[in-house]
Design an enzyme around this catalytic site. Sequence first.
Site, PDB file in Angstrom:
ATOM      1  N   GLY A  12       0.982  -1.131   0.066  1.00  0.00           N
ATOM      2  CA  GLY A  12      -0.180   0.112   0.080  1.00  0.00           C
ATOM      3  C   GLY A  12       0.757   1.303  -0.300  1.00  0.00           C
ATOM      4  CG  ASP A  63      -5.477  -8.937  -3.934  1.00  0.00           C
ATOM      5  OD1 ASP A  63      -5.393  -8.487  -3.018  1.00  0.00           O
ATOM      6  OD2 ASP A  63      -6.653  -9.658  -4.227  1.00  0.00           O
ATOM      7  CB  VAL A  64      -1.534  -7.820   0.028  1.00  0.00           C
ATOM      8  CG1 VAL A  64      -0.564  -6.814  -0.342  1.00  0.00           C
ATOM      9  CG2 VAL A  64      -2.641  -7.365   0.615  1.00  0.00           C
ATOM     10  CG  ASN A  90       0.288   1.613   4.742  1.00  0.00           C
ATOM     11  OD1 ASN A  90      -0.146   2.109   5.679  1.00  0.00           O
ATOM     12  ND2 ASN A  90      -0.007   1.952   3.474  1.00  0.00           N
ATOM     13  CE1 TYR A 155      -9.048  -0.491   8.368  1.00  0.00           C
ATOM     14  CE2 TYR A 155      -9.656   0.452  10.447  1.00  0.00           C
ATOM     15  CZ  TYR A 155      -8.707   0.509   9.471  1.00  0.00           C
ATOM     16  OH  TYR A 155      -7.789   1.149   9.326  1.00  0.00           O
ATOM     17  CB  ALA A 157     -12.770  -8.057  13.273  1.00  0.00           C
TER      18      ALA A 157
END
Length: 246
Positions: A12, A63-64, A90, A155, A157
């Site tokens: 990111g 895409d991570v 990040n 988010y 969680a």
Amino acid sequence: MDFTDRTVIVTGGTRGIGKAVALAFTRQGARVAVIYGSDDQSAADMQVELETGGASFLVLKGDVASPQAVDHMIGSVLQEWQRVDVLVNNAGIIRDNMLMFQPLADWNRVLDVNLKGTYLCCKAVIKHMVANRFGRIVNIVSPSGITGRAGQTNYAASKGAVIAFTKSLAREVARIGIGVNCVCPGVIATPLTDQLDPQKLAEMRRMIPMGRVGTPQEVADAVLFLASDLATYITGQVLIVDGGLI
């Protein structure tokens, strides 16, 4: 904080906090691989900025949350520079909604990118760090993962899980010379906060004891500290950079 001859990966890394982190490492002499997901224009702008600064860099798209993409990107870094010294996770997304209205797809995607992405990237680099008996991993989390926030069950969680993941991984690799920590930014001036209603932003600012939002550079400084030789006895911690908000 000298990172000469060290290889850094920032996911990111083409906007906001990630961009500030990547540029900060290059200014300290590091070779930096910037990973991004979809914003080609920001990636192109970042590439120009890195070229202008004379940095040694890679800009990689992927895409991570995809094991194949992560293996390919980390493989490209290793092929270019033969080592990974620092990983900054990040990359993250937000799809806010009250739980009763939250689509399962939004829950899954937020957990995939924020948590699974951190897991995949850490797993892809950790064996190389173990072989070198050196490494620094810094995971970017959020106050939502500590205090919770209405409308952010997915988010919160994901970020809370990343904190627990960080503490557990830190215990696994501490004896091998690898430090694993979190940086938890508060309200930071990024393109995301620029989109907020001015009144809402003013309310948020009043909640911050320092009376202002933070800058991406202030977060980057914290990341560099935890990745540097100044933090050799620090691991499994959450460094909160929020002007006193929490």
